[in-house]
Write a protein that holds these residues in place. Structure first.
Motif, PDB file in Angstrom:
ATOM      1  N   GLU A  16      13.266   6.896  -9.268  1.00 55.92           N
ATOM      2  CA  GLU A  16      13.793   6.743  -8.030  1.00 55.92           C
ATOM      3  C   GLU A  16      15.014   6.296  -8.211  1.00 55.92           C
ATOM      4  O   GLU A  16      15.644   5.656  -9.187  1.00 55.92           O
ATOM      5  N   ALA A  17      15.906   6.613  -7.309  1.00 55.47           N
ATOM      6  CA  ALA A  17      17.169   6.236  -7.032  1.00 55.47           C
ATOM      7  C   ALA A  17      17.567   5.633  -5.819  1.00 55.47           C
ATOM      8  O   ALA A  17      17.069   6.255  -4.673  1.00 55.47           O
ATOM      9  N   GLU A  18      18.139   4.470  -5.754  1.00 53.76           N
ATOM     10  CA  GLU A  18      18.308   3.780  -4.321  1.00 53.76           C
ATOM     11  C   GLU A  18      19.801   3.790  -4.238  1.00 53.76           C
ATOM     12  O   GLU A  18      20.707   3.074  -5.094  1.00 53.76           O
ATOM     13  N   VAL A  19      20.555   4.532  -3.059  1.00 52.40           N
ATOM     14  CA  VAL A  19      21.846   4.259  -3.023  1.00 52.40           C
ATOM     15  C   VAL A  19      21.871   3.899  -1.433  1.00 52.40           C
ATOM     16  O   VAL A  19      21.291   4.459  -0.633  1.00 52.40           O
ATOM     17  N   VAL A  20      23.033   3.241  -1.237  1.00 53.80           N
ATOM     18  CA  VAL A  20      23.480   2.709   0.063  1.00 53.80           C
ATOM     19  C   VAL A  20      24.727   3.148   0.388  1.00 53.80           C
ATOM     20  O   VAL A  20      25.710   2.751  -0.420  1.00 53.80           O
ATOM     21  N   TYR A  21      24.987   3.903   1.324  1.00 57.79           N
ATOM     22  CA  TYR A  21      26.316   4.200   1.625  1.00 57.79           C
ATOM     23  C   TYR A  21      26.774   3.261   2.666  1.00 57.79           C
ATOM     24  O   TYR A  21      26.070   2.981   3.611  1.00 57.79           O
ATOM     25  N   TRP A  22      28.043   3.007   2.633  1.00 59.09           N
ATOM     26  CA  TRP A  22      28.739   1.909   3.333  1.00 59.09           C
ATOM     27  C   TRP A  22      29.860   2.516   4.215  1.00 59.09           C
ATOM     28  O   TRP A  22      30.478   3.322   3.591  1.00 59.09           O
ATOM     29  N   GLY A  23      29.939   2.297   5.603  1.00 57.18           N
ATOM     30  CA  GLY A  23      30.721   2.750   6.464  1.00 57.18           C
ATOM     31  C   GLY A  23      30.866   2.223   7.912  1.00 57.18           C
ATOM     32  O   GLY A  23      30.530   1.225   7.952  1.00 57.18           O
ATOM     33  N   ALA A  66       0.702  -1.321   0.044  1.00 57.18           N
ATOM     34  CA  ALA A  66      -0.052  -0.077   0.090  1.00 57.18           C
ATOM     35  C   ALA A  66       0.759   1.157   0.073  1.00 57.18           C
ATOM     36  O   ALA A  66       0.120   2.576   0.031  1.00 57.18           O
ATOM     37  N   GLY A  67       2.264   1.244   0.171  1.00 61.35           N
ATOM     38  CA  GLY A  67       3.157   2.438   0.175  1.00 61.35           C
ATOM     39  C   GLY A  67       3.043   3.078   1.512  1.00 61.35           C
ATOM     40  O   GLY A  67       3.655   4.322   1.635  1.00 61.35           O
ATOM     41  N   LEU A  68       2.651   2.537   2.371  1.00 56.43           N
ATOM     42  CA  LEU A  68       2.817   2.884   3.782  1.00 56.43           C
ATOM     43  C   LEU A  68       3.932   2.645   4.505  1.00 56.43           C
ATOM     44  O   LEU A  68       4.400   3.400   5.597  1.00 56.43           O
ATOM     45  N   VAL A  69       4.676   1.581   4.280  1.00 52.48           N
ATOM     46  CA  VAL A  69       5.931   1.102   4.953  1.00 52.48           C
ATOM     47  C   VAL A  69       6.860   0.829   3.569  1.00 52.48           C
ATOM     48  O   VAL A  69       6.705   0.398   2.600  1.00 52.48           O
ATOM     49  N   ARG A  70       8.167   1.097   3.845  1.00 46.50           N
ATOM     50  CA  ARG A  70       9.144   0.903   2.932  1.00 46.50           C
ATOM     51  C   ARG A  70      10.097  -0.280   3.475  1.00 46.50           C
ATOM     52  O   ARG A  70      10.517  -0.229   4.446  1.00 46.50           O
ATOM     53  N   ARG A  71      10.336  -1.176   2.505  1.00 46.85           N
ATOM     54  CA  ARG A  71      11.020  -2.303   2.771  1.00 46.85           C
ATOM     55  C   ARG A  71      12.379  -1.969   2.130  1.00 46.85           C
ATOM     56  O   ARG A  71      12.449  -1.983   0.914  1.00 46.85           O
ATOM     57  N   ILE A  72      13.229  -2.427   2.942  1.00 48.44           N
ATOM     58  CA  ILE A  72      14.888  -2.025   2.389  1.00 48.44           C
ATOM     59  C   ILE A  72      15.514  -3.162   2.512  1.00 48.44           C
ATOM     60  O   ILE A  72      15.429  -3.929   3.880  1.00 48.44           O
ATOM     61  N   GLN A  73      16.644  -3.525   1.764  1.00 52.53           N
ATOM     62  CA  GLN A  73      17.487  -4.790   2.069  1.00 52.53           C
ATOM     63  C   GLN A  73      18.933  -4.456   1.453  1.00 52.53           C
ATOM     64  O   GLN A  73      19.094  -4.706   0.631  1.00 52.53           O
ATOM     65  N   PRO A  74      19.804  -4.018   2.514  1.00 50.54           N
ATOM     66  CA  PRO A  74      21.076  -3.929   2.108  1.00 50.54           C
ATOM     67  C   PRO A  74      21.644  -4.890   1.691  1.00 50.54           C
ATOM     68  O   PRO A  74      21.322  -6.050   2.423  1.00 50.54           O
ATOM     69  N   ALA A  75      22.683  -5.162   0.900  1.00 48.62           N
ATOM     70  CA  ALA A  75      23.648  -6.431   0.645  1.00 48.62           C
ATOM     71  C   ALA A  75      23.950  -6.962   1.983  1.00 48.62           C
ATOM     72  O   ALA A  75      24.436  -6.638   3.055  1.00 48.62           O
ATOM     73  N   ARG A  76      23.851  -8.314   1.831  1.00 52.82           N
ATOM     74  CA  ARG A  76      24.276  -9.265   3.137  1.00 52.82           C
ATOM     75  C   ARG A  76      23.547  -8.988   4.426  1.00 52.82           C
ATOM     76  O   ARG A  76      23.884  -9.171   5.593  1.00 52.82           O
ATOM     77  N   ALA A  77      22.514  -8.319   4.255  1.00 49.87           N
ATOM     78  CA  ALA A  77      21.634  -7.908   5.634  1.00 49.87           C
ATOM     79  C   ALA A  77      20.030  -8.448   5.296  1.00 49.87           C
ATOM     80  O   ALA A  77      19.802  -8.600   4.135  1.00 49.87           O
ATOM     81  N   THR A  78      19.469  -8.698   6.503  1.00 45.08           N
ATOM     82  CA  THR A  78      18.115  -9.041   6.302  1.00 45.08           C
ATOM     83  C   THR A  78      17.191  -7.745   6.156  1.00 45.08           C
ATOM     84  O   THR A  78      17.837  -6.662   6.192  1.00 45.08           O
TER      85      THR A  78
END
Length: 151
Positions: free
Chosen positions: A123-130, A64-76
């Motif tokens: 849309e662009a999806e960027v994950v910064y790692w550090g 429904a677009g009320l929640v966003r699911r994200i899954q960075p590499a190697r993560a749940t």
């Protein structure tokens, strides 16, 4: 805030239920949590809610677009209630902590592909790692302790 959640659910043509309200509240108060954490948070106030119900609620709210699911590499997979913008994430390689990062330039997609191959990019999806500040401090402390021990 419950009335705000009720309005969001109704606007998305979803029935207002206790489990849906509880999941939305959990994600408002604890962004970037995994499903098991959502289950624990919901069960703190609603002990009879089943695992399957929470999974179903997360799926319905995501669709429904009320929640966003994200899954960075190697993560749940993680969930957050911040939707409707094109923000990004920074992830700690050590502990897995996640924080929101606003777009650097303008509005969605806030990045320009060097070649979009004819796609209409929205849309662009960027994950910064550090390394987060806590883990960086811990590493510095460990290095200091090991160098002291070798003297």
């Amino acid at each position: 805030m419950t009335s705000g959640f009720e309005a969001q659910l109704r606007a998305a043509s979803l029935r207002v239920t206790g489990p849906r309200l509880a999941v939305l509240a959990a994600l408002r108060d604890h962004p970037h949590v995994d499903t098991d954490t959502v289950i624990s948070l919901v069960r703190a106030d609603h002990p009879t809610v089943s695992h399957q119900t929470v999974y179903d609620v997360l799926r319905a709210l995501t669709e429904a677009g009320l929640v966003r699911r994200i899954q960075p590499a190697r993560a749940t997979a993680r969930y957050e209630s911040r939707v409707g913008d094109n923000h990004h994430h920074v992830v700690c390689r050590s502990c897995g902590a996640i924080a929101d990062v606003d777009c650097a330039v303008g509005h969605a997609p806030c990045l320009t592909a060097s070649d979009d191959y004819g796609f209409v990019v929205d849309e662009a999806e960027v994950v910064y790692w550090g390394t987060c500040p806590d883990c960086a401090t811990e590493r510095t402390s460990q290095r200091s302790a090991s160098s002291e021990g070798s003297k």
